[in-house]
Design an enzyme around this catalytic site. Structure first.
Site, short mmCIF file in Angstrom:
data_model
loop_
_atom_site.label_atom_id
_atom_site.label_comp_id
_atom_site.label_asym_id
_atom_site.label_seq_id
_atom_site.Cartn_x
_atom_site.Cartn_y
_atom_site.Cartn_z
CG PHE A 174 66.35 -26.35 54.34
CD1 PHE A 174 66.06 -27.06 53.17
CD2 PHE A 174 66.74 -25.03 54.23
CE1 PHE A 174 66.17 -26.45 51.94
CE2 PHE A 174 66.83 -24.41 52.99
CZ PHE A 174 66.55 -25.13 51.83
CB CYS A 175 69.09 -31.56 54.39
SG CYS A 175 68.83 -32.46 55.94
CB THR A 176 66.11 -34.57 51.61
OG1 THR A 176 66.91 -34.04 50.56
CG2 THR A 176 64.89 -35.28 51.03
N GLY A 178 66.38 -34.16 57.11
CA GLY A 178 66.90 -33.71 58.40
C GLY A 178 68.26 -34.25 58.77
CB ILE A 203 62.23 -30.62 52.28
CG1 ILE A 203 63.37 -29.60 52.22
CG2 ILE A 203 61.14 -30.24 51.28
CD1 ILE A 203 64.17 -29.65 50.93
#
Length: 273
Positions: A174-176, A178, A203
């Site tokens: 995951f990241c901020t 995508g 997120i």
């Protein structure tokens, strides 16, 4: 009620005539602020402005078949969190430092936010990997997330060696928003990790659909809001513009914190210098 609409969006799609496209986007983003990155592999953008103006831009953008399916994440704020409007040309949407990597060679499925929440709710066994930088992790992350302690996303490929014992387990990256996972997850799949998923929309999409369930802290964002809570609202977390350290509300009460000059993490370094 907050009056400013903020959007984050990206799409991997082949783009040509980038200089000409840049001029078109410059014209179409008049009245807005933020950044649009145009690359041969696609578009990435963070924009803010009055809702009517930004929605008109979105209507124009999605009328183009190349961007018709672009996923847009929306949030509201009281003020525009950007100082100006920039349209930039780059080689990559997100720098990966892997010239031989082909993103589509080993696709990794996207895991919807609701499904990740379900995995947590059910106590399912899986590994969740934070592909963001170390300072972003420290602002907030998912429960039990693996911190690879990255200085930049270009370090990710080498850092996957830390995960070698989990090759046969379900892994969720995951990241901020995508975009980093669009490269991180397929890279891992190509390195022999057998069950790799990427959190759909990152997120921000998870907060939009599931709130802060199973998430500890806040989500760092690269604009003047600094961090958002599970309701996608700006928090009291701030940043030192001298050393770029993240500052909690308690840090901001320190006598060493002078806006734009110093904070508890850099004031002594400045004194030595």
């Amino acid at each position: 009620m907050p009056a400013i609409l903020n959007i984050a969006a990206y799409r991997f799609v082949p783009l040509e005539d980038l200089p000409g496209l840049r001029e078109t986007f410059r014209e179409r983003t008049r009245g807005l602020k933020g950044t649009v990155l145009l690359t041969p592999e696609g578009i990435n953008m963070f924009l803010a402005g009055a809702a009517t103006e930004l929605e008109a831009f979105i209507d124009w953008l999605t009328a183009d078949t190349r961007f018709a399916d672009i996923a847009i994440k929306r949030s509201m704020s009281d003020e525009i969190p950007f100082n100006r409007m920039l349209v930039k040309l780059k080689k990559e949407i997100i720098t990966f430092h892997q010239p031989d990597f082909e993103r589509t060679s080993h696709p990794a499925p996207q895991l919807p936010a609701s499904e990740l929440k379900k995995w947590y709710d059910e106590g399912r066994e899986f590994i969740i990997v934070d592909t963001r930088n170390d300072f972003e992790y420290r602002v907030g992350t998912f429960k039990n997330a693996v911190n690879l302690k990255l200085h930049s996303f270009g370090d990710f490929a080498a850092a996957t060696e830390q995960l070698k014992n989990y090759r046969d387990m379900p892994i969720v990256t995951f990241c901020t928003g995508g975009i980093r996972c669009e490269k991180a997850a397929p890279f891992m799949a190509g390195q022999g990790f057998s069950q790799v998923y990427q959190l759909e929309g990152g997120i921000l999409k998870y907060f939009e659909e599931c709130g802060a369930a199973h998430y500890d802290g806040e989500c760092f964002v690269f604009d003047k809001r600094v961090a958002l809570d599970g309701e996608l609202k700006p928090t009291q977390t701030n940043m030192c513009f001298a050393c770029r350290s993240i500052l909690t509300p308690e840090d901001q009460q320190s006598a060493d914190y002078v806006l734009g000059v110093s904070c508890p993490y850099c004031v002594h370094k400045q004194a030595v210098a």
